[in-house]
Design a protein around this motif. Structure first.
Motif, PDB file in Angstrom:
ATOM      1  N   ALA A 108       0.850  -1.193   0.000  1.00 20.76           N
ATOM      2  CA  ALA A 108       0.000   0.000   0.000  1.00 20.76           C
ATOM      3  C   ALA A 108       0.883   1.239   0.000  1.00 20.76           C
ATOM      4  CB  ALA A 108      -0.904   0.007   1.229  1.00 20.76           C
ATOM      5  N   VAL A 109       0.529   2.214  -0.846  1.00 21.63           N
ATOM      6  CA  VAL A 109       1.317   3.452  -0.931  1.00 21.63           C
ATOM      7  C   VAL A 109       0.455   4.699  -0.766  1.00 21.63           C
ATOM      8  CG1 VAL A 109       3.175   2.442  -2.319  1.00 21.63           C
ATOM      9  CG2 VAL A 109       1.179   3.456  -3.471  1.00 21.63           C
ATOM     10  N   GLY A 110      -0.840   4.522  -0.537  1.00 20.08           N
ATOM     11  CA  GLY A 110      -1.707   5.679  -0.346  1.00 20.08           C
ATOM     12  C   GLY A 110      -3.164   5.287  -0.286  1.00 20.08           C
ATOM     13  N   GLY A 111      -3.991   6.274  -0.004  1.00 22.83           N
ATOM     14  CA  GLY A 111      -5.425   6.056   0.091  1.00 22.83           C
ATOM     15  C   GLY A 111      -5.817   5.566   1.475  1.00 22.83           C
ATOM     16  N   GLU A 112      -7.088   5.663   1.771  1.00 22.59           N
ATOM     17  CA  GLU A 112      -7.646   5.184   3.037  1.00 22.59           C
ATOM     18  C   GLU A 112      -8.572   4.016   2.733  1.00 22.59           C
ATOM     19  OE1 GLU A 112      -7.039   6.257   6.187  1.00 22.59           O
ATOM     20  OE2 GLU A 112      -5.508   7.592   5.337  1.00 22.59           O
ATOM     21  N   ALA A 113      -8.372   2.906   3.426  1.00 22.07           N
ATOM     22  CA  ALA A 113      -9.204   1.725   3.191  1.00 22.07           C
ATOM     23  C   ALA A 113     -10.667   2.031   3.493  1.00 22.07           C
ATOM     24  CB  ALA A 113      -8.720   0.564   4.051  1.00 22.07           C
ATOM     25  N   GLN A 114     -11.502   1.855   2.472  1.00 19.57           N
ATOM     26  CA  GLN A 114     -12.944   2.081   2.620  1.00 19.57           C
ATOM     27  C   GLN A 114     -13.665   1.317   1.522  1.00 19.57           C
ATOM     28  OE1 GLN A 114     -13.323   6.300   2.085  1.00 19.57           O
ATOM     29  NE2 GLN A 114     -13.027   6.193  -0.107  1.00 19.57           N
ATOM     30  N   VAL A 115     -14.929   1.069   1.719  1.00 18.36           N
ATOM     31  CA  VAL A 115     -15.738   0.457   0.670  1.00 18.36           C
ATOM     32  C   VAL A 115     -15.803   1.463  -0.469  1.00 18.36           C
ATOM     33  CG1 VAL A 115     -18.024  -0.384   0.045  1.00 18.36           C
ATOM     34  CG2 VAL A 115     -17.057  -0.949   2.286  1.00 18.36           C
ATOM     35  N   ASN A 116     -15.380   1.038  -1.660  1.00 17.93           N
ATOM     36  CA  ASN A 116     -15.269   1.965  -2.782  1.00 17.93           C
ATOM     37  C   ASN A 116     -16.139   1.560  -3.971  1.00 17.93           C
ATOM     38  OD1 ASN A 116     -14.040   4.427  -3.531  1.00 17.93           O
ATOM     39  ND2 ASN A 116     -12.584   3.367  -4.846  1.00 17.93           N
ATOM     40  N   ASP A 117     -16.868   0.453  -3.853  1.00 12.33           N
ATOM     41  CA  ASP A 117     -17.786   0.019  -4.908  1.00 12.33           C
ATOM     42  C   ASP A 117     -18.844  -0.877  -4.288  1.00 12.33           C
ATOM     43  OD1 ASP A 117     -16.644  -2.510  -4.586  1.00 12.33           O
ATOM     44  OD2 ASP A 117     -15.609  -2.509  -6.497  1.00 12.33           O
ATOM     45  N   ASP A 118     -19.665  -1.490  -5.118  1.00 14.27           N
ATOM     46  CA  ASP A 118     -20.750  -2.322  -4.592  1.00 14.27           C
ATOM     47  C   ASP A 118     -20.357  -3.788  -4.418  1.00 14.27           C
ATOM     48  OD1 ASP A 118     -20.559  -2.999  -7.252  1.00 14.27           O
ATOM     49  OD2 ASP A 118     -22.676  -2.680  -7.710  1.00 14.27           O
ATOM     50  N   GLU A 119     -19.069  -4.113  -4.600  1.00  9.94           N
ATOM     51  CA  GLU A 119     -18.613  -5.491  -4.453  1.00  9.94           C
ATOM     52  C   GLU A 119     -18.270  -5.857  -3.013  1.00  9.94           C
ATOM     53  OE1 GLU A 119     -15.857  -7.021  -7.402  1.00  9.94           O
ATOM     54  OE2 GLU A 119     -16.277  -5.277  -8.647  1.00  9.94           O
ATOM     55  N   SER A 120     -18.111  -4.853  -2.145  1.00 13.39           N
ATOM     56  CA  SER A 120     -17.696  -5.103  -0.761  1.00 13.39           C
ATOM     57  C   SER A 120     -18.686  -4.502   0.227  1.00 13.39           C
ATOM     58  CB  SER A 120     -16.312  -4.499  -0.502  1.00 13.39           C
ATOM     59  OG  SER A 120     -15.366  -5.040  -1.386  1.00 13.39           O
ATOM     60  N   LEU A 121     -18.816  -5.176   1.363  1.00 14.13           N
ATOM     61  CA  LEU A 121     -19.636  -4.674   2.465  1.00 14.13           C
ATOM     62  C   LEU A 121     -18.783  -3.910   3.477  1.00 14.13           C
ATOM     63  CD1 LEU A 121     -21.742  -7.916   3.049  1.00 14.13           C
ATOM     64  CD2 LEU A 121     -22.424  -5.857   1.785  1.00 14.13           C
ATOM     65  N   GLU A 122     -17.548  -4.373   3.647  1.00 14.27           N
ATOM     66  CA  GLU A 122     -16.589  -3.757   4.567  1.00 14.27           C
ATOM     67  C   GLU A 122     -15.191  -3.991   4.011  1.00 14.27           C
ATOM     68  OE1 GLU A 122     -16.983  -4.635   8.945  1.00 14.27           O
ATOM     69  OE2 GLU A 122     -18.328  -6.184   8.154  1.00 14.27           O
ATOM     70  N   VAL A 123     -14.258  -3.132   4.376  1.00 15.11           N
ATOM     71  CA  VAL A 123     -12.842  -3.371   4.109  1.00 15.11           C
ATOM     72  C   VAL A 123     -12.070  -2.999   5.359  1.00 15.11           C
ATOM     73  CG1 VAL A 123     -13.021  -2.974   1.614  1.00 15.11           C
ATOM     74  CG2 VAL A 123     -12.412  -1.096   3.106  1.00 15.11           C
ATOM     75  N   GLY A 124     -10.904  -3.601   5.529  1.00 13.25           N
ATOM     76  CA  GLY A 124     -10.100  -3.263   6.694  1.00 13.25           C
ATOM     77  C   GLY A 124      -8.747  -3.934   6.669  1.00 13.25           C
ATOM     78  N   TRP A 125      -7.886  -3.440   7.556  1.00 11.08           N
ATOM     79  CA  TRP A 125      -6.537  -3.976   7.724  1.00 11.08           C
ATOM     80  C   TRP A 125      -6.543  -4.951   8.891  1.00 11.08           C
ATOM     81  CZ3 TRP A 125      -3.191  -3.053   4.007  1.00 11.08           C
ATOM     82  CH2 TRP A 125      -3.344  -1.900   3.227  1.00 11.08           C
ATOM     83  N   PHE A 126      -5.871  -6.095   8.722  1.00 12.81           N
ATOM     84  CA  PHE A 126      -5.848  -7.131   9.745  1.00 12.81           C
ATOM     85  C   PHE A 126      -4.421  -7.610   9.996  1.00 12.81           C
ATOM     86  CE2 PHE A 126     -10.055  -7.173   8.003  1.00 12.81           C
ATOM     87  CZ  PHE A 126     -10.882  -7.459   9.087  1.00 12.81           C
ATOM     88  N   GLU A 127      -4.096  -7.768  11.280  1.00 14.36           N
ATOM     89  CA  GLU A 127      -2.828  -8.404  11.652  1.00 14.36           C
ATOM     90  C   GLU A 127      -2.899  -9.860  11.194  1.00 14.36           C
ATOM     91  OE1 GLU A 127      -0.289  -6.881  13.123  1.00 14.36           O
ATOM     92  OE2 GLU A 127      -1.315  -4.986  13.555  1.00 14.36           O
ATOM     93  N   ARG A 128      -1.759 -10.419  10.805  1.00 15.29           N
ATOM     94  CA  ARG A 128      -1.748 -11.801  10.314  1.00 15.29           C
ATOM     95  C   ARG A 128      -2.216 -12.800  11.370  1.00 15.29           C
ATOM     96  NH1 ARG A 128       1.814 -12.472   5.510  1.00 15.29           N
ATOM     97  NH2 ARG A 128       2.724 -10.435   5.137  1.00 15.29           N
ATOM     98  N   ASP A 129      -2.002 -12.477  12.646  1.00 14.18           N
ATOM     99  CA  ASP A 129      -2.425 -13.395  13.711  1.00 14.18           C
ATOM    100  C   ASP A 129      -3.842 -13.094  14.209  1.00 14.18           C
ATOM    101  OD1 ASP A 129      -1.873 -11.052  15.063  1.00 14.18           O
ATOM    102  OD2 ASP A 129      -0.526 -11.962  16.520  1.00 14.18           O
ATOM    103  N   ALA A 130      -4.549 -12.201  13.538  1.00 12.87           N
ATOM    104  CA  ALA A 130      -5.916 -11.845  13.928  1.00 12.87           C
ATOM    105  C   ALA A 130      -6.825 -11.745  12.699  1.00 12.87           C
ATOM    106  CB  ALA A 130      -5.911 -10.535  14.705  1.00 12.87           C
ATOM    107  N   LEU A 131      -6.637 -12.649  11.750  1.00 12.99           N
ATOM    108  CA  LEU A 131      -7.444 -12.645  10.534  1.00 12.99           C
ATOM    109  C   LEU A 131      -8.853 -13.160  10.823  1.00 12.99           C
ATOM    110  CD1 LEU A 131      -4.830 -14.207   8.074  1.00 12.99           C
ATOM    111  CD2 LEU A 131      -5.497 -11.788   8.205  1.00 12.99           C
ATOM    112  N   PRO A 132      -9.856 -12.619  10.147  1.00 10.71           N
ATOM    113  CA  PRO A 132     -11.193 -13.195  10.262  1.00 10.71           C
ATOM    114  C   PRO A 132     -11.216 -14.552   9.550  1.00 10.71           C
ATOM    115  CG  PRO A 132     -11.171 -11.546   8.544  1.00 10.71           C
ATOM    116  CD  PRO A 132      -9.814 -11.510   9.192  1.00 10.71           C
ATOM    117  N   PRO A 133     -12.306 -15.315   9.681  1.00 14.58           N
ATOM    118  CA  PRO A 133     -12.381 -16.583   8.941  1.00 14.58           C
ATOM    119  C   PRO A 133     -12.213 -16.331   7.437  1.00 14.58           C
ATOM    120  CG  PRO A 133     -14.153 -16.446  10.545  1.00 14.58           C
ATOM    121  CD  PRO A 133     -13.484 -15.092  10.523  1.00 14.58           C
ATOM    122  N   LEU A 134     -11.322 -17.119   6.819  1.00 14.12           N
ATOM    123  CA  LEU A 134     -11.014 -16.981   5.392  1.00 14.12           C
ATOM    124  C   LEU A 134     -11.038 -18.348   4.734  1.00 14.12           C
ATOM    125  CD1 LEU A 134      -7.940 -14.585   5.643  1.00 14.12           C
ATOM    126  CD2 LEU A 134     -10.214 -13.968   4.814  1.00 14.12           C
TER     127      LEU A 134
END
Length: 161
Positions: A108-134
């Motif tokens: 990542a080199v810029g911008g703020e993580a946010q929903v930017n289209d209709d394909e996502s409900l949420e976006v966010g940054w996650f630590e590798r040891d705290a990932l949601p179910p994938l």
């Protein structure tokens, strides 16, 4: 994933038959090595960012475009981490596709993580040891992005003598 116009045009003549398509996925990391994820509108599950390459578009450019379109984060590809042919998938409307995924580790080199289209409900940054179910698809790519080894690919059997 929204259906690109060129695929809609193909479907007019191809019908529901299996299409082999170029897919691109991106494991985007920030300066703290957190992973950018999106909760998909179609499944409700969290995943890495990805999409279909447009005709004439280089895979790395697809990764950059998809990340920005879906999350408003600007990124630069660092390296290819994986190349994998996927199993065919059939969508609820009967369309069938098989993707060849090229996965990139991106920074990542810029911008703020946010929903930017209709394909996502949420976006966010996650630590590798705290990932949601994938799903395994995303976990495999996140694991591969952690190292600096060669790109992963399935090794074929040697040709018969």
């Amino acid at each position: 994933m929204a259906t690109p116009d060129f695929i809609r045009e193909l479907r007019v003549t191809a019908g529901r038959q299996l299409l082999f398509l170029p897919g691109v996925s991106a494991v985007v990391l920030d300066d703290e090595d957190r992973v950018l994820l999106a909760r998909r509108a179609d499944t409700g599950g969290w995943s890495i960012i990805g999409g279909i390459a447009e005709p004439g578009e280089q895979p790395a450019a697809t990764a950059v475009r998809e990340v920005y379109e879906e999350t408003a984060v600007r990124c630069v590809p660092e390296r290819v981490i994986l190349v994998q042919g996927m199993e065919p998938v059939e969508y609820p409307n009967g369309d069938r596709c098989q993707f060849m995924d090229i996965a990139f580790r991106c920074r990542a080199v810029g911008g703020e993580a946010q929903v930017n289209d209709d394909e996502s409900l949420e976006v966010g940054w996650f630590e590798r040891d705290a990932l949601p179910p994938l799903e395994e698809f995303a976990l495999m790519r996140i694991k591969q992005a952690a190292g600096d080894g060669p790109a992963w690919f399935e090794h074929p059997a040697p040709p018969a003598a």
